[in-house]
Design an enzyme around this catalytic site. Sequence first.
Site, PDB file in Angstrom:
ATOM      1  N   SER A  10      54.646  43.016   4.822  1.00  0.00           N
ATOM      2  CA  SER A  10      53.350  43.687   4.735  1.00  0.00           C
ATOM      3  C   SER A  10      52.895  43.793   3.284  1.00  0.00           C
ATOM      4  O   SER A  10      53.583  44.384   2.443  1.00  0.00           O
ATOM      5  CB  SER A  10      53.426  45.086   5.339  1.00  0.00           C
ATOM      6  OG  SER A  10      52.258  45.788   4.990  1.00  0.00           O
ATOM      7  N   MET A  39      42.825  49.430   6.372  1.00  0.00           N
ATOM      8  CA  MET A  39      42.675  50.860   6.715  1.00  0.00           C
ATOM      9  C   MET A  39      41.314  51.347   6.236  1.00  0.00           C
ATOM     10  O   MET A  39      40.909  51.050   5.111  1.00  0.00           O
ATOM     11  CB  MET A  39      43.783  51.670   6.039  1.00  0.00           C
ATOM     12  CG  MET A  39      45.175  51.198   6.400  1.00  0.00           C
ATOM     13  SD  MET A  39      46.435  52.297   5.739  1.00  0.00           S
ATOM     14  CE  MET A  39      47.929  51.387   6.160  1.00  0.00           C
ATOM     15  N   HIS A  68      46.111  43.452  10.778  1.00  0.00           N
ATOM     16  CA  HIS A  68      46.251  44.689  11.548  1.00  0.00           C
ATOM     17  C   HIS A  68      45.167  45.646  11.085  1.00  0.00           C
ATOM     18  O   HIS A  68      45.253  46.190   9.990  1.00  0.00           O
ATOM     19  CB  HIS A  68      47.670  45.240  11.274  1.00  0.00           C
ATOM     20  CG  HIS A  68      47.966  46.545  11.916  1.00  0.00           C
ATOM     21  ND1 HIS A  68      49.019  47.342  11.516  1.00  0.00           N
ATOM     22  CD2 HIS A  68      47.364  47.199  12.935  1.00  0.00           C
ATOM     23  CE1 HIS A  68      49.064  48.425  12.261  1.00  0.00           C
ATOM     24  NE2 HIS A  68      48.064  48.371  13.120  1.00  0.00           N
ATOM     25  N   MET A  70      43.255  49.018  11.130  1.00  0.00           N
ATOM     26  CA  MET A  70      43.363  50.438  11.508  1.00  0.00           C
ATOM     27  C   MET A  70      42.015  51.073  11.186  1.00  0.00           C
ATOM     28  O   MET A  70      41.802  51.604  10.097  1.00  0.00           O
ATOM     29  CB  MET A  70      44.513  51.091  10.726  1.00  0.00           C
ATOM     30  CG  MET A  70      45.876  50.739  11.297  1.00  0.00           C
ATOM     31  SD  MET A  70      47.207  50.911  10.091  1.00  0.00           S
ATOM     32  CE  MET A  70      47.162  49.271   9.386  1.00  0.00           C
ATOM     33  N   MET A 139      53.701  50.630  16.968  1.00  0.00           N
ATOM     34  CA  MET A 139      53.808  51.392  15.726  1.00  0.00           C
ATOM     35  C   MET A 139      55.028  52.309  15.818  1.00  0.00           C
ATOM     36  O   MET A 139      55.129  53.115  16.735  1.00  0.00           O
ATOM     37  CB  MET A 139      52.538  52.217  15.483  1.00  0.00           C
ATOM     38  CG  MET A 139      51.323  51.425  15.048  1.00  0.00           C
ATOM     39  SD  MET A 139      51.540  50.409  13.548  1.00  0.00           S
ATOM     40  CE  MET A 139      52.190  51.594  12.365  1.00  0.00           C
ATOM     41  N   ASP A 179      56.347  47.817  13.777  1.00  0.00           N
ATOM     42  CA  ASP A 179      55.697  48.050  12.488  1.00  0.00           C
ATOM     43  C   ASP A 179      55.949  49.474  11.995  1.00  0.00           C
ATOM     44  O   ASP A 179      55.445  50.433  12.581  1.00  0.00           O
ATOM     45  CB  ASP A 179      54.186  47.799  12.680  1.00  0.00           C
ATOM     46  CG  ASP A 179      53.429  47.742  11.375  1.00  0.00           C
ATOM     47  OD1 ASP A 179      54.053  47.855  10.305  1.00  0.00           O
ATOM     48  OD2 ASP A 179      52.192  47.584  11.440  1.00  0.00           O
TER      49      ASP A 179
END
Length: 221
Positions: A10, A39, A68, A70, A139, A179
């Site tokens: 990541s 994010m 990913h 969020m 998650m 994750d």
Amino acid sequence: MKNKILVAPSLLAADPLHFGRDLKEAEDLGADWHHFDVMDGHFVPNLTYGIPLVKALKAKSSIPLDVHIMVNNPDQVALDYVAAGADYLVFPIETVIHSHRLIHAIKEKGAKAGAAINPGTPLHSLEAILPYLDLINVMSVNPGFGGQKFIPESLTRIRQLKAMLKDLKRDKACLIEVDGGVNAETAASIVEAGADVLVAGTFFYGAKDKVAALNTLRGIG
Ligand code: DX5
Ligand code: ZN
């Protein structure tokens, strides 16, 4: 036969002043995918990066980008990340409204569709879309930050999800990605529970010997 374990470092744990360099190093050392944590400061308290960075790093990268998101509005922004170069687009099941429609739209654009599920969200919220997903991101911390501690109950959730996919004969077609808090202490039990993809931020980018970190996560040596 068991699927090969994939490792997705990541970028959240890389050096923000040297993302291009760090990403190149990760793939030269044998990372399978790059994991990008987008994010929005609303769905999660933290704010990271967006479309321009994904696009810029896509041009530098030769392994799949696992994006990913969020965010509170995945229905509105997901396809922009696909256009920017996401090979896997992973949206949060908690904020998506038209999940079935979004999955098909992502696939129509040529990307793989994934859903992420928070530690407190019941697994049955994924049930209706299990026939269509290419990936589920379990998650194993509350999303928002790197370097958190793995939530041990996640192992039961991985096992349950694997069984749900097996019932549908989709356990090879739909990957389970785990994750948060993946490291030398937790990886083996996560894999044993049924994970196919391990996301590793702190453990990979913080390692002195990154090749050894990859081997540890893959259960080699
Ligand atoms: C957390 C992110 C994770 C994070 C993992 O919200 O989704 O991808 O980067 O970081 P580590 O591996 O440090 O727990
Ligand atoms: Zn992530």
